[in-house]
Design a protein around this motif. Structure first.
Motif, mmCIF file in Angstrom:
data_model
loop_
_atom_site.group_PDB
_atom_site.id
_atom_site.type_symbol
_atom_site.label_atom_id
_atom_site.label_comp_id
_atom_site.label_asym_id
_atom_site.label_seq_id
_atom_site.Cartn_x
_atom_site.Cartn_y
_atom_site.Cartn_z
ATOM 1 N N LEU A 132 10.360 60.218 8.466
ATOM 2 C CA LEU A 132 10.575 60.059 10.057
ATOM 3 C C LEU A 132 10.058 61.571 10.580
ATOM 4 O O LEU A 132 9.861 61.563 11.719
ATOM 5 C CB LEU A 132 11.782 59.757 10.715
ATOM 6 N N ASP A 133 10.233 62.710 9.813
ATOM 7 C CA ASP A 133 9.904 63.804 10.326
ATOM 8 C C ASP A 133 8.350 63.977 10.572
ATOM 9 O O ASP A 133 8.066 64.751 11.297
ATOM 10 C CB ASP A 133 10.407 65.016 9.355
ATOM 11 N N GLU A 134 7.503 63.271 10.088
ATOM 12 C CA GLU A 134 6.150 63.100 10.150
ATOM 13 C C GLU A 134 5.678 62.468 11.205
ATOM 14 O O GLU A 134 4.433 62.513 11.921
ATOM 15 C CB GLU A 134 5.395 62.542 8.924
ATOM 16 N N ILE A 135 6.472 61.699 12.251
ATOM 17 C CA ILE A 135 6.242 60.927 13.273
ATOM 18 C C ILE A 135 6.266 61.857 14.389
ATOM 19 O O ILE A 135 7.553 62.384 14.636
ATOM 20 C CB ILE A 135 7.207 59.752 13.530
ATOM 21 N N ARG A 136 5.187 61.939 15.218
ATOM 22 C CA ARG A 136 5.272 62.951 16.384
ATOM 23 C C ARG A 136 4.003 62.790 17.296
ATOM 24 O O ARG A 136 3.366 61.775 16.779
ATOM 25 C CB ARG A 136 5.250 64.357 16.061
ATOM 26 N N PRO A 137 4.213 63.192 18.571
ATOM 27 C CA PRO A 137 3.118 62.698 19.511
ATOM 28 C C PRO A 137 1.794 62.842 19.006
ATOM 29 O O PRO A 137 1.716 64.134 17.974
ATOM 30 C CB PRO A 137 3.353 63.539 20.737
#
Length: 190
Positions: free
Chosen positions: A166-171
Motif C-alpha cells: 500500500l506504500d506504493e499507492i500515491r497520487p
C-alpha cells in the motif's frame, strides 16, 4: 468462590497521588508530553533500545498538570486541531509564516529538497517556500526531524520505512503544497 483482590488501576493510583480524578485522556496527554521531549530521548536512550518505553510519572501535582497541558497542546497541533482543543483553539490548523514563493510543478514529483538557513528558504524540487525558520526545519520528535521525514516520503524516489504494498499507492502528481504549509505552521507552534 473467592474472587481475587482487585488491584487499583493506573488511573486510580495516579489520581490518588494528586487527590483528583485523572481521566484517561489526561494521562495520555501527560504521556505524550513526556515522550515527545528531546530530553526524554537523550536521558533514556539506552533503555529505549529495548521496548517497551518507560514512562516516568511525577509525584508533583503541578508538574503533572503542566506536562499534561503541554502534551494536550502538542496533540492538538499534531492532529491539525481535531483533538484536545483548548479554549483558545478554533478547530483549525494554525497558520505559519511560510508561503509558497514558487510553486512545485504539478506535473512531476520533486526529485529532492534542500534547506538554506541563511535565507530561510526550503526548496522542494523547483518550488520554494519561505520564510522557514531554522527551528521549524530542525523541529524533531524523539529524534525524528519532522519536516525532512515528511518530505522524504513525498519525493520521486521515496525514503523511509515501507510496511506494505500500500506504500506504493500515491497520487500521480505532486499535490501537497497546502499540506506542507500546514505542517510548517504546526512545527512553528510546538
Amino acid at each position: 468462590m473467592v474472587l481475587p483482590m482487585r488491584l487499583p488501576s493506573l488511573l486510580e493510583t495516579v489520581g490518588a497521588v494528586y487527590g483528583i480524578v485523572v481521566p484517561p485522556e489526561r494521562l495520555f496527554a501527560y504521556a505524550y508530553g513526556i515522550l515527545a521531549q528531546p530530553a526524554y530521548t537523550e536521558r533514556f536512550w539506552e533503555e529505549l533500545e529495548h521496548p517497551p518505553p518507560r514512562l516516568p510519572i511525577t509525584r508533583v501535582d503541578g508538574l503533572f498538570q503542566r506536562v499534561a497541558d503541554h502534551g494536550a497542546r502538542l496533540l492538538n497541533l499534531h492532529t491539525y486541531g481535531e483533538r484536545f482543543a483548548g479554549p483558545e483553539d478554533d478547530g483549525s490548523a494554525p497558520q505559519g509564516e511560510a508561503r509558497c514563493v514558487k510553486a512545485v510543478p504539478l506535473d512531476k514529483y520533486p526529485f529532492d529538497f534542500s534547506y538554506e538557513p541563511g535565507s530561510h528558504t526550503l526548496r522542494v524540487g523547483d518550488g520554494e517556500f519561505s520564510p522557514v525558520k531554522p527551528c521549524v526545519w530542525s523541529f524533531s520528535v524523539s529524534g525524528l526531524q519532522i519536516v525532512k521525514s515528511w518530505l522524504d516520503y513525498r519525493k520521486l524516489k521515496r525514503s523511509g520505512r515501507k510496511s506494505s504494498p500500500l506504500d506504493e499507492i500515491r497520487p500521480e502528481r505532486w499535490d501537497f503544497t497546502e499540506e506542507l504549509l500546514e505542517l510548517l505552521g504546526l512545527s512553528r507552534r510546538r
